[in-house]
Motif scaffolding. Structure first.
Motif, PDB file in Angstrom:
ATOM      1  N   GLU A  20       0.831  -1.206   0.000  1.00  0.00           N
ATOM      2  CA  GLU A  20       0.000   0.000   0.000  1.00  0.00           C
ATOM      3  C   GLU A  20       0.869   1.261   0.000  1.00  0.00           C
ATOM      4  OE1 GLU A  20      -2.516  -0.419   3.355  1.00  0.00           O
ATOM      5  OE2 GLU A  20      -3.803  -1.954   2.433  1.00  0.00           O
ATOM      6  N   ARG A  21       1.987   1.173   0.724  1.00  0.00           N
ATOM      7  CA  ARG A  21       2.904   2.307   0.747  1.00  0.00           C
ATOM      8  C   ARG A  21       3.530   2.525  -0.632  1.00  0.00           C
ATOM      9  NH1 ARG A  21       7.341   1.243   4.717  1.00  0.00           N
ATOM     10  NH2 ARG A  21       8.869   1.558   3.097  1.00  0.00           N
ATOM     11  N   ALA A  29       1.102   4.016  -2.969  1.00  0.00           N
ATOM     12  CA  ALA A  29       0.908   5.430  -2.682  1.00  0.00           C
ATOM     13  C   ALA A  29       2.017   6.295  -3.272  1.00  0.00           C
ATOM     14  CB  ALA A  29       0.825   5.654  -1.178  1.00  0.00           C
ATOM     15  N   ASP A  81       5.600   5.576  -2.749  1.00  0.00           N
ATOM     16  CA  ASP A  81       6.907   5.414  -2.114  1.00  0.00           C
ATOM     17  C   ASP A  81       7.579   4.150  -2.657  1.00  0.00           C
ATOM     18  OD1 ASP A  81       9.126   5.362  -0.550  1.00  0.00           O
ATOM     19  OD2 ASP A  81       8.086   4.949   1.335  1.00  0.00           O
TER      20      ASP A  81
END
Length: 477
Positions: free
Chosen positions: A200-201, A204, A206
């Motif tokens: 998920e990071r 997003a 990253d």
């Protein structure tokens, strides 16, 4: 404490379902084993009882044959008083009891000869326990009837001694299995949740996020290592894309601005046909340069994406090398360079067009920057040979070479060293060569030729039937 929502999520996991299936299979197996042990124990006890009863009947029949009914009565009385004795009953033709150690039997039991399981009581006391026995009824001459039996209550007791602990163990195994399943599944969920958080990071934006590797070497670690390698490749590609975008914006801005200014100048100041023609020719020349730059970028992108691997076939690298070198011979001669080839047969699986373009770029660079100082005639050597399963293609010039500190930079897009700023070019030639090398599973390297520079392409080789080395000098020497 586990909440109902967490429990529901845990039960839906694949790990828990697999564990539940294994527990059910194990439980069925354990029940089958318990049933088999109980059945086998019962059969063993029954077999022993049957053998003992048969032996008793044969012994008493022999006693009757030797001493008649009186001897038989004495023997039965004596044996019936022993602790743990068998069951005995001897009656005459009128049904009167002559010798016995039982107080109660089912009515009509002595009417039919043979073996059966029946109930009996040993004591005449009120409330005496009724037991089970395996008995055999034997008819003697003169209407006498002999019953011999063995108590089989021990059979059921023995079976319970075996079955009940096994049942308890099965229940404990199921409980511990479920508890272990919950523990293992929660650990699995913890790893998966950590992976989900990292992904998920990454989604997003990253791209530096990496999956955790615990160092246990299990399937999760192997998966994390593979995904991390993929993420590193994606990050590298994204960084390259950003770099390309920045370079395009920076390096193409100048020719586009120059193109616009010349067109504007022609509109503002050209008055004759020759001036208009000159302005149009200059515009076309600038446009061709831009098209070549974009074509090179597109070719590099396709090579680095690896989309062309499905179209690869076996190609004769020696033939490609000879043809490209022959094409550049006149240009090299015009620049005061002798172009020499040393070609051994070599074949690889690849794309002929890209390999020819890569070699063309290397020879073109050698012609541009390989002219030695002092006005002496230079030399370019194009060689191809096989070594340790690789086809080694090198282009060696006699120019000033490339400093060690810059050899890693020259394969980057739009990078041009200070010495080459005054020469035409886009700074994409060696980038394309490096991309073609990676596409074919090889590598591009640079070394000092003392004097000059040696650019070497190492590509996985496939041998041709002939191993004869071809050496030819294109200038006729």
């Amino acid at each position: 404490m586990m909440l109902p929502r967490d429990l529901s999520r845990l039960v839906r996991t694949t790990a828990f379902k697999l564990l539940a299936v294994y527990l059910v299979i194990f439980a069925l197996f354990a029940v089958s084993m318990i049933g088999y042990v109980a059945w086998h124990t019962r059969r063993l006890v029954e077999s022993q009882v049957t053998e003992n009863v048969d032996a008793e009947v044969r012994f008493l029949a022999e006693q009757y044959r030797l001493g008649g009914i009186q001897r038989l009565v004495l023997v039965i009385d004596r044996r019936a008083r022993r602790p743990g004795s068998s069951i005995y009953l001897l009656t005459n033709f009128a049904g009167e009891v002559l010798a016995s150690n039982v107080s109660e039997l089912p009515i009509g039991l002595l009417d039919q000869q043979g073996t059966r399981v029946t109930t009996y009581k040993r004591s005449e006391e009120p409330g005496a326990k009724e037991n089970l026995a395996y008995v055999e009824v034997f008819m003697l001459p003169g209407g006498y009837r002999l019953l011999v039996g063995k108590d089989i209550e021990d059979r059921d007791t023995l079976r319970q001694l075996v079955v009940r602990p096994a049942q308890g163990a099965l229940v404990m195994i199921l409980i511990l299995g479920l508890a272990g399943g919950v523990f293992v599944t929660r650990r699995v969920l913890k790893r998966i949740d950590a992976m989900n958080a990292t992904t998920e990071r990454i989604m997003a934006g990253d791209l530096t996020g990496r999956l955790q590797v615990n160092g246990t070497g299990d399937e999760f670690d192997r998966l994390a290592q593979s995904l991390n390698a993929m993420l590193e490749r994606i990050e590298s590609l994204m960084a390259g894309l950003k770099e390309v975008s920045d370079n395009i914006a920076h390096d193409l801005k100048t020719p586009l601005t120059r193109l616009r200014n010349r067109a504007e100048e022609a509109l503002r100041g050209a008055t004759t046909e020759d001036e208009w023609r000159s302005a149009l020719e200059t515009t076309i020349e600038e446009s061709d340069g831009l098209i070549r730059t974009f074509d090179a970028l597109l070719m590099i992108a396709r090579a680095e994406a690896g989309q062309a691997r499905a179209s690869m076939v076996e190609v004769d690298l020696a033939d490609i090398t000879e043809n490209v070198a022959e094409l550049y011979e006149p240009l090299a001669d015009e620049q005061g360079l002798d172009l020499v080839t040393e070609i051994a047969p070599a074949s690889i699986v690849g794309l002929r067009e890209l390999l020819a373009q890569a070699l063309s770029n290397l020879i073109d660079n050698a012609i541009k920057y390989g002219v030695p100082r002092g006005g002496v005639r230079g030399r370019i050597v194009v060689s191809l040979h096989r070594q340790d399963g690789f086809a080694v293609l090198s282009v060696t010039d006699s120019g000033p070479g490339i400093p060690d500190a810059d050899r890693d930079r020259v394969v980057e897009r739009f990078v041009r060293l200070e010495a080459s700023r005054s020469r035409p070019g886009s700074g994409l030639g060696l980038s394309l060569v490096a991309a073609v090398a990676r596409l074919h599973g090889g590598q591009l390297s640079f070394s000092d030729a003392a004097p000059g520079l040696r650019a070497t392409l190492r590509l996985p080789s496939r041998a041709l039937p002939s191993e004869m080395t071809i050496a030819r000098t294109l200038d006729g020497r």
